[in-house]
Motif scaffolding. Sequence first.
Motif, PDB file in Angstrom:
ATOM      1  N   GLN A   1       0.831  -1.207   0.000  1.00  0.00           N
ATOM      2  CA  GLN A   1       0.000   0.000   0.000  1.00  0.00           C
ATOM      3  C   GLN A   1       0.866   1.257   0.000  1.00  0.00           C
ATOM      4  O   GLN A   1       0.571   2.229  -0.698  1.00  0.00           O
ATOM      5  CB  GLN A   1      -0.937   0.003   1.208  1.00  0.00           C
ATOM      6  CG  GLN A   1      -2.048  -1.008   1.116  1.00  0.00           C
ATOM      7  CD  GLN A   1      -2.868  -1.075   2.402  1.00  0.00           C
ATOM      8  OE1 GLN A   1      -2.472  -0.543   3.439  1.00  0.00           O
ATOM      9  NE2 GLN A   1      -4.016  -1.730   2.329  1.00  0.00           N
ATOM     10  N   ALA A   2       1.936   1.239   0.777  1.00  0.00           N
ATOM     11  CA  ALA A   2       2.838   2.392   0.825  1.00  0.00           C
ATOM     12  C   ALA A   2       3.520   2.592  -0.529  1.00  0.00           C
ATOM     13  O   ALA A   2       3.685   3.738  -0.982  1.00  0.00           O
ATOM     14  CB  ALA A   2       3.882   2.206   1.917  1.00  0.00           C
ATOM     15  N   MET A   3       3.911   1.497  -1.181  1.00  0.00           N
ATOM     16  CA  MET A   3       4.553   1.597  -2.495  1.00  0.00           C
ATOM     17  C   MET A   3       3.568   2.157  -3.523  1.00  0.00           C
ATOM     18  O   MET A   3       3.915   3.045  -4.317  1.00  0.00           O
ATOM     19  CB  MET A   3       5.061   0.225  -2.930  1.00  0.00           C
ATOM     20  CG  MET A   3       5.828   0.246  -4.238  1.00  0.00           C
ATOM     21  SD  MET A   3       7.323   1.255  -4.239  1.00  0.00           S
ATOM     22  CE  MET A   3       8.313   0.413  -3.044  1.00  0.00           C
ATOM     23  N   ASP A   4       2.335   1.686  -3.508  1.00  0.00           N
ATOM     24  CA  ASP A   4       1.314   2.200  -4.415  1.00  0.00           C
ATOM     25  C   ASP A   4       1.099   3.701  -4.189  1.00  0.00           C
ATOM     26  O   ASP A   4       1.014   4.481  -5.133  1.00  0.00           O
ATOM     27  CB  ASP A   4      -0.009   1.447  -4.233  1.00  0.00           C
ATOM     28  CG  ASP A   4       0.071   0.003  -4.686  1.00  0.00           C
ATOM     29  OD1 ASP A   4       1.051  -0.368  -5.382  1.00  0.00           O
ATOM     30  OD2 ASP A   4      -0.838  -0.778  -4.340  1.00  0.00           O
TER      31      ASP A   4
ATOM     32  N   SER B   1       1.828   9.360  -5.813  1.00  0.00           N
ATOM     33  CA  SER B   1       2.170  10.707  -5.356  1.00  0.00           C
ATOM     34  C   SER B   1       3.160  11.409  -6.285  1.00  0.00           C
ATOM     35  O   SER B   1       3.350  12.620  -6.181  1.00  0.00           O
ATOM     36  CB  SER B   1       2.754  10.651  -3.936  1.00  0.00           C
ATOM     37  OG  SER B   1       4.074  10.146  -3.979  1.00  0.00           O
ATOM     38  N   ARG B   2       3.824  10.655  -7.148  1.00  0.00           N
ATOM     39  CA  ARG B   2       4.859  11.174  -8.053  1.00  0.00           C
ATOM     40  C   ARG B   2       6.005  11.820  -7.286  1.00  0.00           C
ATOM     41  O   ARG B   2       6.575  12.824  -7.717  1.00  0.00           O
ATOM     42  CB  ARG B   2       4.277  12.164  -9.047  1.00  0.00           C
ATOM     43  CG  ARG B   2       3.383  11.547 -10.076  1.00  0.00           C
ATOM     44  CD  ARG B   2       2.977  12.551 -11.108  1.00  0.00           C
ATOM     45  NE  ARG B   2       2.143  11.931 -12.115  1.00  0.00           N
ATOM     46  CZ  ARG B   2       1.740  12.535 -13.196  1.00  0.00           C
ATOM     47  NH1 ARG B   2       2.087  13.772 -13.423  1.00  0.00           N
ATOM     48  NH2 ARG B   2       0.983  11.906 -14.067  1.00  0.00           N
ATOM     49  N   ASN B   3       6.329  11.240  -6.158  1.00  0.00           N
ATOM     50  CA  ASN B   3       7.468  11.690  -5.354  1.00  0.00           C
ATOM     51  C   ASN B   3       8.290  10.473  -4.971  1.00  0.00           C
ATOM     52  O   ASN B   3       8.171   9.958  -3.858  1.00  0.00           O
ATOM     53  CB  ASN B   3       6.993  12.422  -4.089  1.00  0.00           C
ATOM     54  CG  ASN B   3       6.400  13.766  -4.406  1.00  0.00           C
ATOM     55  OD1 ASN B   3       7.020  14.579  -5.075  1.00  0.00           O
ATOM     56  ND2 ASN B   3       5.190  13.987  -3.954  1.00  0.00           N
ATOM     57  N   PHE B   4       9.103   9.999  -5.916  1.00  0.00           N
ATOM     58  CA  PHE B   4       9.884   8.801  -5.643  1.00  0.00           C
ATOM     59  C   PHE B   4      11.249   8.883  -6.312  1.00  0.00           C
ATOM     60  O   PHE B   4      11.490   9.722  -7.174  1.00  0.00           O
ATOM     61  CB  PHE B   4       9.143   7.538  -6.089  1.00  0.00           C
ATOM     62  CG  PHE B   4       8.822   7.472  -7.548  1.00  0.00           C
ATOM     63  CD1 PHE B   4       9.723   6.926  -8.451  1.00  0.00           C
ATOM     64  CD2 PHE B   4       7.617   7.946  -8.044  1.00  0.00           C
ATOM     65  CE1 PHE B   4       9.439   6.853  -9.796  1.00  0.00           C
ATOM     66  CE2 PHE B   4       7.308   7.872  -9.388  1.00  0.00           C
ATOM     67  CZ  PHE B   4       8.226   7.327 -10.274  1.00  0.00           C
ATOM     68  N   LYS B   5      12.116   7.990  -5.871  1.00  0.00           N
ATOM     69  CA  LYS B   5      13.477   7.928  -6.385  1.00  0.00           C
ATOM     70  C   LYS B   5      13.782   6.491  -6.792  1.00  0.00           C
ATOM     71  O   LYS B   5      13.511   5.563  -6.039  1.00  0.00           O
ATOM     72  CB  LYS B   5      14.464   8.404  -5.320  1.00  0.00           C
ATOM     73  CG  LYS B   5      15.915   8.290  -5.729  1.00  0.00           C
ATOM     74  CD  LYS B   5      16.842   8.977  -4.753  1.00  0.00           C
ATOM     75  CE  LYS B   5      17.090   8.153  -3.537  1.00  0.00           C
ATOM     76  NZ  LYS B   5      18.196   8.667  -2.716  1.00  0.00           N
TER      77      LYS B   5
ATOM     78  N   GLY C   1      17.050  -1.920  -9.967  1.00  0.00           N
ATOM     79  CA  GLY C   1      17.278  -1.205  -8.718  1.00  0.00           C
ATOM     80  C   GLY C   1      16.065  -1.208  -7.825  1.00  0.00           C
ATOM     81  O   GLY C   1      15.233  -2.112  -7.880  1.00  0.00           O
ATOM     82  N   SER C   2      15.956  -0.170  -7.012  1.00  0.00           N
ATOM     83  CA  SER C   2      14.872  -0.100  -6.023  1.00  0.00           C
ATOM     84  C   SER C   2      14.218   1.272  -6.046  1.00  0.00           C
ATOM     85  O   SER C   2      14.802   2.249  -6.510  1.00  0.00           O
ATOM     86  CB  SER C   2      15.407  -0.409  -4.626  1.00  0.00           C
ATOM     87  OG  SER C   2      16.390   0.553  -4.279  1.00  0.00           O
ATOM     88  N   ILE C   3      13.005   1.309  -5.512  1.00  0.00           N
ATOM     89  CA  ILE C   3      12.211   2.544  -5.437  1.00  0.00           C
ATOM     90  C   ILE C   3      12.097   2.956  -3.977  1.00  0.00           C
ATOM     91  O   ILE C   3      11.838   2.112  -3.116  1.00  0.00           O
ATOM     92  CB  ILE C   3      10.796   2.311  -6.005  1.00  0.00           C
ATOM     93  CG1 ILE C   3      10.858   1.979  -7.496  1.00  0.00           C
ATOM     94  CG2 ILE C   3       9.895   3.507  -5.748  1.00  0.00           C
ATOM     95  CD1 ILE C   3      11.254   3.124  -8.371  1.00  0.00           C
TER      96      ILE C   3
END
Length: 180
Positions: A50-53, A58-62, A174-176
């Motif tokens: 849920q947090a990943m979704d 939110s379009r705030n990720f790396k 990689g990772s998000i």
Amino acid sequence: MKKITIILAGLLVCLAAATVIGQKQNLSPKQERREVREKRRAQRIAEYEQAMDSTILSRNFKFTPQTMQRQPAGQMRQILNPQFDLQVWDGTVEVCLPYIKGYVPPYHVTMLNYTLPSVENYVTEQTSEGWIVTFKSNLYSGSDYTFTLEIHSRTGGAVLTINNPWYSPVQYNGSITRIY
């Protein structure tokens, strides 16, 4: 006296039935702890998904790459520099990634180091595994670069593929993580 005996017997039967119905299976303490741990792990996994979704929406990720490879069968290269990433926040995309250029061998590694105030065709699509995020940019050059980010919500892993009409695609694993 008969009435009191019958009432007491009825109460005992009701109490015994309630006790039997209310009991779970007879589990050993070790099994019971195992069940509790399994439920707790399942709950943590669901909360992470849920947090990943929420992070993707939110379009705030790396995206932080760990490996890169020229497609279809280039050499797999590890990325150990923690400064390389692709960040998306509030409509802005920041790209700082190594990139493999060249038409024929020997290929050479160059840097994509841009801050893009806007990108074209930004699309977020939910899949059974997680999300696919795509967008395009010309990176201040004459040709378009297409970024495709396949995100796996359960594991937090992602695959970024950068396509350009002049070069072979380059794929990053990689990772998000969320940007706060």
